[in-house]
Each structure stands twice: as C-alpha cells, then as structure tokens.
Design a protein around this motif. Structure first.
Motif, PDB file in Angstrom:
ATOM      1  N   ASN A   1       0.811  -1.229   0.000  1.00  0.00           N
ATOM      2  CA  ASN A   1       0.000   0.000   0.000  1.00  0.00           C
ATOM      3  C   ASN A   1       0.837   1.269   0.000  1.00  0.00           C
ATOM      4  O   ASN A   1       0.316   2.342   0.298  1.00  0.00           O
TER       5      ASN A   1
ATOM      6  N   ARG B   1      -3.310   2.556  -2.633  1.00  0.00           N
ATOM      7  CA  ARG B   1      -4.062   1.605  -1.824  1.00  0.00           C
ATOM      8  C   ARG B   1      -4.522   0.423  -2.668  1.00  0.00           C
ATOM      9  O   ARG B   1      -5.218   0.595  -3.675  1.00  0.00           O
TER      10      ARG B   1
ATOM     11  N   ASN C   1      -6.610  -5.466   0.529  1.00  0.00           N
ATOM     12  CA  ASN C   1      -6.980  -5.044   1.874  1.00  0.00           C
ATOM     13  C   ASN C   1      -8.316  -5.646   2.314  1.00  0.00           C
ATOM     14  O   ASN C   1      -8.453  -6.131   3.437  1.00  0.00           O
TER      15      ASN C   1
ATOM     16  N   GLN D   1      -8.785  -8.231   5.347  1.00  0.00           N
ATOM     17  CA  GLN D   1      -9.627  -7.819   6.462  1.00  0.00           C
ATOM     18  C   GLN D   1     -10.727  -8.839   6.739  1.00  0.00           C
ATOM     19  O   GLN D   1     -11.033  -9.138   7.895  1.00  0.00           O
TER      20      GLN D   1
ATOM     21  N   MET E   1      -3.611  -5.968  13.100  1.00  0.00           N
ATOM     22  CA  MET E   1      -4.563  -4.934  12.686  1.00  0.00           C
ATOM     23  C   MET E   1      -4.320  -3.633  13.436  1.00  0.00           C
ATOM     24  O   MET E   1      -4.379  -2.540  12.854  1.00  0.00           O
TER      25      MET E   1
ATOM     26  N   TYR F   1      -3.141  -0.035  11.810  1.00  0.00           N
ATOM     27  CA  TYR F   1      -3.903   1.201  12.029  1.00  0.00           C
ATOM     28  C   TYR F   1      -2.997   2.311  12.560  1.00  0.00           C
ATOM     29  O   TYR F   1      -3.093   3.462  12.144  1.00  0.00           O
TER      30      TYR F   1
ATOM     31  N   TRP G   1      -3.906   0.938   7.418  1.00  0.00           N
ATOM     32  CA  TRP G   1      -5.319   0.554   7.363  1.00  0.00           C
ATOM     33  C   TRP G   1      -6.100   1.448   8.321  1.00  0.00           C
ATOM     34  O   TRP G   1      -6.684   0.985   9.283  1.00  0.00           O
TER      35      TRP G   1
ATOM     36  N   ASP H   1      -9.075   2.961   8.321  1.00  0.00           N
ATOM     37  CA  ASP H   1     -10.418   3.156   7.795  1.00  0.00           C
ATOM     38  C   ASP H   1     -11.432   2.591   8.784  1.00  0.00           C
ATOM     39  O   ASP H   1     -11.085   1.948   9.780  1.00  0.00           O
TER      40      ASP H   1
ATOM     41  N   THR I   1     -11.545  -1.400   9.357  1.00  0.00           N
ATOM     42  CA  THR I   1     -10.545  -1.926  10.286  1.00  0.00           C
ATOM     43  C   THR I   1     -10.981  -1.707  11.731  1.00  0.00           C
ATOM     44  O   THR I   1     -10.878  -2.603  12.575  1.00  0.00           O
TER      45      THR I   1
END
Length: 690
Positions: free
Chosen positions: A151, A155, A160, A164, A186, A190, A195, A197, A200
């Motif tokens: 990424n 992206r 992803n 996920q 995860m 973050y 990630w 978003d 996530t």
C-alpha cells in the motif's frame, strides 16, 4: 582427470557454489539444476511419509531452489505452491528449525514476485497457531512490512478487503494466540496509517466481546489510546531488565573506587539519559472511537458484558473508561450506567479518582439533569463533607466541577451555594477547588450563585444566557468581531497611510535631527486601544451585534484579526479595571474548556503549600538550633569543674600507652594474684555479714 571435470563432480555436493554459478550463467548449469530439482522431489516424497522427522537435506535443497528461483521460473512454477501445501498440512508437526527455513524460503519467493500476497499472508496468519515464539515474531514483522509495501504507492483495496475479511474470521479462531496476534497486526497497521479506515476499526470492535482476557484488553487499550507493545503477548518489553539510575549508583557504592569504574558508571548514566530522551510520550489518537458504526449499540452491549463480568478489577476499569468515552464523545443515552458507577463512589474505593473521572467523561448536556444531579449528590454525600480529609474534599469538588462543566444543569442552587461556602475553609486545597467551581458558574449560570459570589459585573456576563435542557445558543456572528474595522474604515485607513508616507518623506528632507516626543500605546490597555480605533466605545449592545454580523459575513478574517478578537473577549471578562489587561491578554488558554477527554490531573489536582527552596529551608533549620543544647553524651557529674576519672582520661591517651594493659587482660593470672583476689573477696563477705 582435469580440473574442470573434478570441479563438475563436486558441484552436486556443494550447493552454495552451484547457486553462485547458476546466478552468473543459468543456461550453462541447467542440467545440474534439474538434477538437484529431481533430488528435491524424491526427498520431498520421503519426507511426507514422516513429517515430524528432521530432514536437513530437504532444508538445504529448499533454500537452494528458493535462491535460484528467479533464474528458472518455468521449471519452478509449482515450487511455491508445494511449499505452501507442505506448511499448511504439517505446520504443527515439522521441526522448528526446518519450519523457519521453509517460511524464509516462501518470504524470498514473495519478495521476488513469484507468489501472490494473499495466499502467503493467509498461510502466515494460520501459522500463528504454532507454539513457536520466534516464528510468530518473524511472521508478525513480515506481515506488517509486506502490507505496508503493497500500500505504499497506492491503496490496494482488493488485497486489503480480502485480508480484512480473513482477519475477521481469525479473531474468532479457537486458538487464543493466533487470534491475539491477528488483532495485534490490525492494531499495528492502524497505528502506522496503513489501514486507517472504518472497516478496520469495526473489525477490532468485535474483539471487545472476546472471552479471552488478553484479546479483550488488547482491543480496550487500542480504543483508549494506551501505547503498548503489540508484537507478541509473550514477548517482554524493551525496557525490561534495564537498570535504573538508582541501581547504577547503588552498584557503584560497593567495591573499590577506581577511574575505570567511574568511567563505566558515567557511560551508563549517559546512555540512560539518551534512552529516556528517545522515549516518545504516549500518542493518544481517539479518531478510532469516531469511526465506530453504531456507538449506541456498542455501548449498550459493552455495559451488559460489564454487569455480568467476572474479570479482574483492572479490566472492569478499562471497560468503564471506554463506555464513558463513548457516551461523552457521541452524546449517547445510557441511563443505567450512572447508577452502576455510583456504587463505586466511595473514598475508600480502589482507584476512586479514575471512577470519578469516568463519571465526568460520561456527562454531557443531553443527559437529563435529574440523573446527573443524583451523581453530584452522591459525590457530595460521600466526599464533600467535613468528616473527610481535605484531599478527599478537594477531589470531590474537582469531580463536581468537571461534571458541571459539561452539564451545568446537574447542579442545584442550594447545593452550589453550600459548595461555595467552602471558599472560607482553612484548607487551601478545599478553598481552591471551591473557587474553581464558583468561577465556572460565573461563566455558565450566574443566577445560581449567591449575590456576593457573582463578582463584579462584566460585559461578558451580560452576554451569557443560561440554557435550558436541550437548548442551543447558535449565533449568526463571531463574538468579539465588532472590534475589527469595516470595509469603509479599512479603505479610509489605506488612504491615510498613503498620505502619511508622502508627508513623512517631506519631513525627512526638512528635519534638523531634533528629538520628538512620541506617545507609547503600550501604556494603555490593548482592549481600550482597539475599542477606540474601531469607534465602538459609545455603541449599545444591539449596534455591536449588528456590526459583528456585518464584519463576519462580509470578509475573510486573518490571524491578526483572530488575535484582536481574543483580546477583546478577554477584556470583556475584566470589567472597568484594565490594569491587568495586558498581562491577561498574553494568556493563551481559555478560562475553562471541556474537551472530549478529561486529564486525570484535573481530578487529582490538589493545591498545597509549596516546598521551601534551599535557602529558606536552611534558614528555618538554623533558627531551630538556637538555644538548643549541644549534641553528645551529657556530663552526669554534679560539679562541672570536678576532675575526671582514670577511665575517662584513658580515652584521650594514645593507644601505644595503653596497649600493654590490654595485653595483660588476655594473659592468665598467676597463683599469687589468685590468692590475693580470693582473700579480698572473703574479707568483703565478712564485712557484709557484720
């Protein structure tokens, strides 16, 4: 036999040399490569019969083929899939060293683009089930780095989303270690903004309902912004085992003091200071709480889990903290939470200041006043009473202030006036806490205070309007903007500036170098000066509001304009006395602002008498020594001028004058000495009988 033939015969046994030659000239050594590949296939078939056995030959061949895979992509097209299936079927039974080499071979193939990231990363997630700490650490670091590289330029949404969804299933895995490692991956992604978003965040939300305590605490600490080591739940922290400054100094006290030891100690202290400087403070990032899809439903489910939970008290505290933040930030309705938290509001309760903090965090202006009034009443009955210590009373008043800052209607008039009476207490901490509550209601709801506590009437108090439940005070203008100049005034000022510049040039040519008296504007208050420049001194309130609306809606404000507005707002709070205006205009912070998160120091802040500095403390010590007898053993003699005994004199003599007497004590007595001693003791007994 020639040297070339001898060299070729040694190649099958010397894989590193063959690997080097193949990378230089793949076509010339293709036959040797195919020979090794056939050897690998036969060895693999033997290994599959008994996967738990150690096979060093297979390990060497796998490493060799992975190294030369880019030279023969067609021949090794099925090689990555074979390794993947081998690990997928026998990951838990293969020997740890061999398993690590196979994973490294797959990583090498992935880095050379011979393997898709989805298949490899899904395999590595499944291998978190292995009871191998070093392997889990290696896989964790590689997964995070590989997803970051994928990424980096743009992206890769397809990858992803696939990963996920796979991690969502891994969080429900029966193996607690694998689920915890997936959660850590995860969270790390973050925090590195890879990630970041909503999906996530909402996948991590599912970990809040895990029955495994480590997974639950990992998710709670993520949403609470606690900075922790997410590499592995079994791995120790970086600072574990590190010596503190106290340990280093204590170790230097013992033993011989040499220059080498002193130098070693100085180096250790310098390294410790550098390490402390490199430590980053905990980065609190609460954007994850804002990305939750349904915070109301989440808070209700978490509260049900909290009520039935049998976890440790620390875990319950974290759950209460998260629920209170959810309620306060999103302004949720969770009325059952307040009676639940009231049960813990006792001075003897463990970590009661944190629980007071949670009650303040969960307060907002949409909570019905009756509910929060019961919380304030509980704090008043249990904390703000004179049977408690001053620290307990101050903490209670601070907690009430933070609750009322978010919901002013939580305070009743009678209770507020009772709290205001503590401003005359003998304890400074209680006095300061009571005054802070009075100052808060001077800005929020002036009518609740007694007339003597309202202070001098100011212009800012006239603008404050007490809000009822659910009422919002929305203005069409920026308060304080009336201090700025309108477009017409700015145009006139620009014309005057041009005329002044031309006149100043003529004066410079005709000046004779004499001194000129200049009036310094700094002698006046900044607020008075701005009011005079804007011409609003004689205006009434309605005209000022209209002027502020016109200026706000007709122009774009600059940073200088905002600075003037801030000075204007500060001057409104000071009334007619402008002597302290210049000093207060430099204050950057607002009187009291209620943010999303309340620092614990706002609850625990207790004003105490400051410690003396060195000079004042030394002065008090010397004053206490006056008219005090000298240290030492006091003389027991009645006459201070009487002569001393031989025993007292012997203490002042040199040891060489007394050592013969000490020697004599250790020698045995002669017969005549024993005879004389017996005679004297018998005579003493006879005298006592008479």
């Amino acid at each position: 036999m020639s040297q070339t033939d001898k060299h070729n015969n040694q190649l099958p046994d010397n894989l590193p040399q063959l690997q080097n030659l193949i990378k230089r000239d793949p076509e010339s050594y293709k036959d040797e490569f195919l020979q090794q590949y056939r050897h690998y296939q036969s060895t693999l078939q033997v290994f599959q019969l008994k996967p738990s056995s150690q096979n060093e030959t297979l390990t060497k061949l796998v490493v060799f083929l992975a190294q030369v895979s880019s030279c023969y992509p067609e021949e090794l097209a099925n090689f990555p899939q074979e390794l993947r299936e081998m690990l997928q079927q026998h990951a838990t039974t293969i020997q740890p060293a061999m398993r690590m080499h196979l994973c490294q071979a797959l990583i090498l193939l992935r880095n050379r683009g011979l393997m898709s990231p989805t298949s490899l990363l899904e395999l590595f997630f499944q291998m978190f089930r292995c009871q191998d700490k070093v392997l889990r650490k290696t896989l964790y670091n590689y997964i995070v780095q590989d997803i970051k590289n994928v990424n980096q330029k743009h992206r890769n949404m397809k990858l992803n989303v696939t990963l996920q969804n796979f991690m969502f299933t891994m969080l429900r895995d029966s193996n607690a270690t694998a689920a915890k490692m997936s959660l850590d991956v995860m969270i790390e992604l973050y925090r590195r903004n890879i990630w970041k978003d909503a999906k996530t965040v909402n996948v991590i939300v599912t970990a809040l309902f895990s029955k495994v305590t480590k997974i639950l605490m990992g998710a709670l600490q993520f949403f609470l912004g606690v900075d922790e080591d997410t590499a592995d739940d079994e791995s120790s922290s970086e600072d574990e085992g590190a010596k503190s400054q106290k340990d280093i100094l204590l170790a230097h006290r013992v033993g011989k003091k040499t220059k080498k030891r002193q130098k070693t100690m100085d180096k250790a202290l310098t390294a410790l200071k550098k390490h402390k400087k490199k430590r980053k403070p905990a980065a609190f990032n609460f954007s994850a709480i804002h990305l939750i899809n349904d915070p109301q439903d989440l808070s209700e489910k978490l509260f049900k889990v909290l009520e039935k939970s049998n976890e440790r008290f620390e875990v319950k505290l974290c759950m209460m903290n998260l629920i209170s933040r959810l309620v306060g930030i999103h302004k949720l309705f969770l009325f059952n939470f307040y009676p639940f938290i009231q049960r813990f509001l006792q001075p003897h309760q463990r970590d009661v200041t944190k629980i007071l903090l949670f009650s303040a965090q969960s307060s907002h202006d949409l909570v019905p006043p009756d509910i929060l009034q019961s919380v304030v009443r509980t704090i008043a009955d249990n904390f703000i009473t004179e049977r408690n210590s001053s620290e307990v009373m101050a903490v209670g008043l601070n907690a009430v202030r933070e609750i009322c800052a978010r919901c002013p209607l939580a305070m009743t008039e009678d209770l507020l006036r009772d709290f205001a009476l503590y401003k005359s207490s003998k304890q400074k901490s209680v006095v300061m806490a009571s005054r802070s509550l009075i100052h808060l209601y001077r800005d929020k709801h002036l009518e609740l205070l007694h007339k003597k506590d309202r202070g001098k009437p100011t212009e800012a108090q006239k603008e404050v309007k007490p809000l009822q439940y659910g009422e919002i005070d929305a203005k069409m203008y920026l308060p304080g903007a009336e201090i700025l100049k309108t477009k017409e005034q700015m145009a006139e000022a620009a014309l005057e500036q041009d005329g002044w510049e031309s006149a100043s040039e003529e004066e410079d040519n005709d000046s004779d170098g004499s001194w000129v008296d200049v009036h310094h504007s700094s002698d006046e208050g900044e607020g008075q000066k701005l009011e005079a420049e804007a011409g609003i001194t004689a205006m009434d309130e309605e005209d000022k509001v209209k002027r502020a609306e016109e200026i706000t809606q007709s122009r774009i404000l600059s940073q200088d304009d905002f600075q003037k507005i801030r000075i204007r707002q500060i001057s409104k709070t000071m009334g007619a006395d402008h002597r302290k205006e210049k000093r207060r205009a430099k204050v950057e912070e607002a009187p009291h602002e209620s943010g999303e998160i309340i620092p614990l120091d706002d609850i625990e802040k207790i004003h105490k008498k400051r410690r003396h500095d060195y000079d004042s403390r030394l002065e008090t010590v010397l004053e206490g020594r006056k008219d005090r007898p000298k240290y030492g053993v006091r003389d027991k003699r009645m006459d201070p001028h009487a002569s001393t005994t031989n025993k007292e004199k012997s203490k002042k003599k040199n040891f060489t004058m007394l050592k013969h007497k000490f020697k004599k004590k250790h020698t045995k007595r002669s017969f005549s000495e024993k005879k004389e001693a017996l005679k004297s003791s018998l005579l003493k007994k006879m005298k006592r009988r008479k």
